[in-house]
Write an enzyme that holds these catalytic residues in place. Sequence first.
Site, PDB file in Angstrom:
ATOM      1  N   ASN A 169       0.838  -1.203   0.000  1.00 27.11           N
ATOM      2  CA  ASN A 169       0.000   0.000   0.000  1.00 27.11           C
ATOM      3  C   ASN A 169       0.876   1.258   0.000  1.00 27.11           C
ATOM      4  OD1 ASN A 169      -2.818   0.985   0.352  1.00 27.11           O
ATOM      5  ND2 ASN A 169      -2.085   1.796   2.309  1.00 27.11           N
ATOM      6  N   HIS A 206      -4.844   9.830  -1.943  1.00 26.38           N
ATOM      7  CA  HIS A 206      -5.151  11.093  -1.274  1.00 26.38           C
ATOM      8  C   HIS A 206      -4.897  12.206  -2.294  1.00 26.38           C
ATOM      9  CE1 HIS A 206      -5.518   9.193   2.633  1.00 26.38           C
ATOM     10  NE2 HIS A 206      -4.349   8.603   2.467  1.00 26.38           N
TER      11      HIS A 206
HETATM   12  C1  XIL Z   1      -3.659   8.708   9.364  1.00 23.34           C
HETATM   13  C2  XIL Z   1      -4.872   8.771  10.288  1.00 23.34           C
HETATM   14  O1  XIL Z   1      -5.999   9.082   9.499  1.00 23.34           O
HETATM   15  C3  XIL Z   1      -4.660   9.809  11.361  1.00 23.34           C
HETATM   16  O2  XIL Z   1      -5.707   9.746  12.322  1.00 23.34           O
HETATM   17  C4  XIL Z   1      -3.315   9.598  12.056  1.00 23.34           C
HETATM   18  O3  XIL Z   1      -3.085  10.660  12.962  1.00 23.34           O
HETATM   19  C5  XIL Z   1      -2.196   9.521  11.064  1.00 23.34           C
HETATM   20  O4  XIL Z   1      -2.473   8.503  10.106  1.00 23.34           O
HETATM   21  N1  XIL Z   1      -1.580   7.050   5.018  1.00 23.34           N
HETATM   22  C6  XIL Z   1      -1.956   5.943   5.750  1.00 23.34           C
HETATM   23  C7  XIL Z   1      -2.866   6.106   6.919  1.00 23.34           C
HETATM   24  O5  XIL Z   1      -1.616   4.820   5.376  1.00 23.34           O
HETATM   25  O6  XIL Z   1      -2.585   5.181   7.943  1.00 23.34           O
HETATM   26  C8  XIL Z   1      -2.812   7.513   7.464  1.00 23.34           C
HETATM   27  O7  XIL Z   1      -3.814   7.626   8.480  1.00 23.34           O
HETATM   28  C9  XIL Z   1      -3.007   8.520   6.370  1.00 23.34           C
HETATM   29  C10 XIL Z   1      -1.923   8.405   5.332  1.00 23.34           C
END
Ligand code: XIL
Length: 302
Positions: A169, A206
């Site tokens: 991932n 994202h």
């Molecule tokens: C993020 C969470 O949404 C937050 O609550 C935490 O503080 C930080 O991590 N990539 C990932 C996720 O694989 O695990 C992350 O999640 C966002 C970016």
Amino acid sequence: GSTLQAAAAESGRYFGTAIAANKLSESAYTTIANREFNMITAENEMKLDATEPNQNQFNFTNGDRIVSWARSNGKQVRGHTLAWHSQQPGWMQNMSGSALRSAMLNHVTQVATHYRGQIHSWDVVNEAFQDGSSGARRDSNLQRTGNDWIEAAFRAARAADPNAKLCYNDYNTDDWTHAKTQAVYNLVRDFKARGVPIDCVGLQSHFNSQSPVPSNYQTTLSSFAALGVDVQITELDIEGSGSAQADNYRRVVEACLAVSRCTGISVWGVRDTDSWRASGTPLLFDGNGNKKAAYTSTLNAL
Ligand code: XIL
């Protein structure tokens, strides 16, 4: 279908979300989550710091709460994540070399064993490559244990839970021309060639103005799929609002549906107010739980 999960199921796909254990007592939250989504990722509760706060002392309380909520509501679970440079417990941050390698493998084995039989797919390794043009591995304490740490983690996960799908991932792996995308592609191709167990690739996806939905997104999905792995969109959120945001969600859904091995889409939270993005409105429901234009365009595209 009149919900995201029902519409996705019409083409044999799932539609998921990240869930936070501390919101499971909030009915406005669980009502939407239960109605719309059928694949659940723990937003933080299965990460290394949450599950192994002290070395070899495991805490599955909050991860179990999420799995229990999901399974009692007939949903599947995506495990997230077994090996990652971030959100490591303090004891692990301070380790290196063969001691860290052993501790990492023990973590993979213990966590995957605890959840054996309950996980649809595991994000075995998360975010192991650098951003930018190098295509290199990210420097981390795990990487410094040796370049084979990723395959070692995958082999340990397979041994612990032979029926879970095992995924790599990452983020910024959506644009087919990016060096990071090509680097992940080469890793998966190499694993398939050498028989290292890997079943799927997760694209976090994202998106924002710096990192928009690329025009070649479908090419990225189909190129990974052509290696003989499933692909999933695992942490989708898209900054913006209104019709522009709705249009971007539609494009993501259309790209996935055009690739038979794109088997599901998960958004990274339920309402805008649940998003990890401190400001902004990147999700499908507003803070009051109302469906946004992006919800409608997503549903219509499924
Ligand atoms: C993020 C969470 O949404 C937050 O609550 C935490 O503080 C930080 O991590 N990539 C990932 C996720 O694989 O695990 C992350 O999640 C966002 C970016």
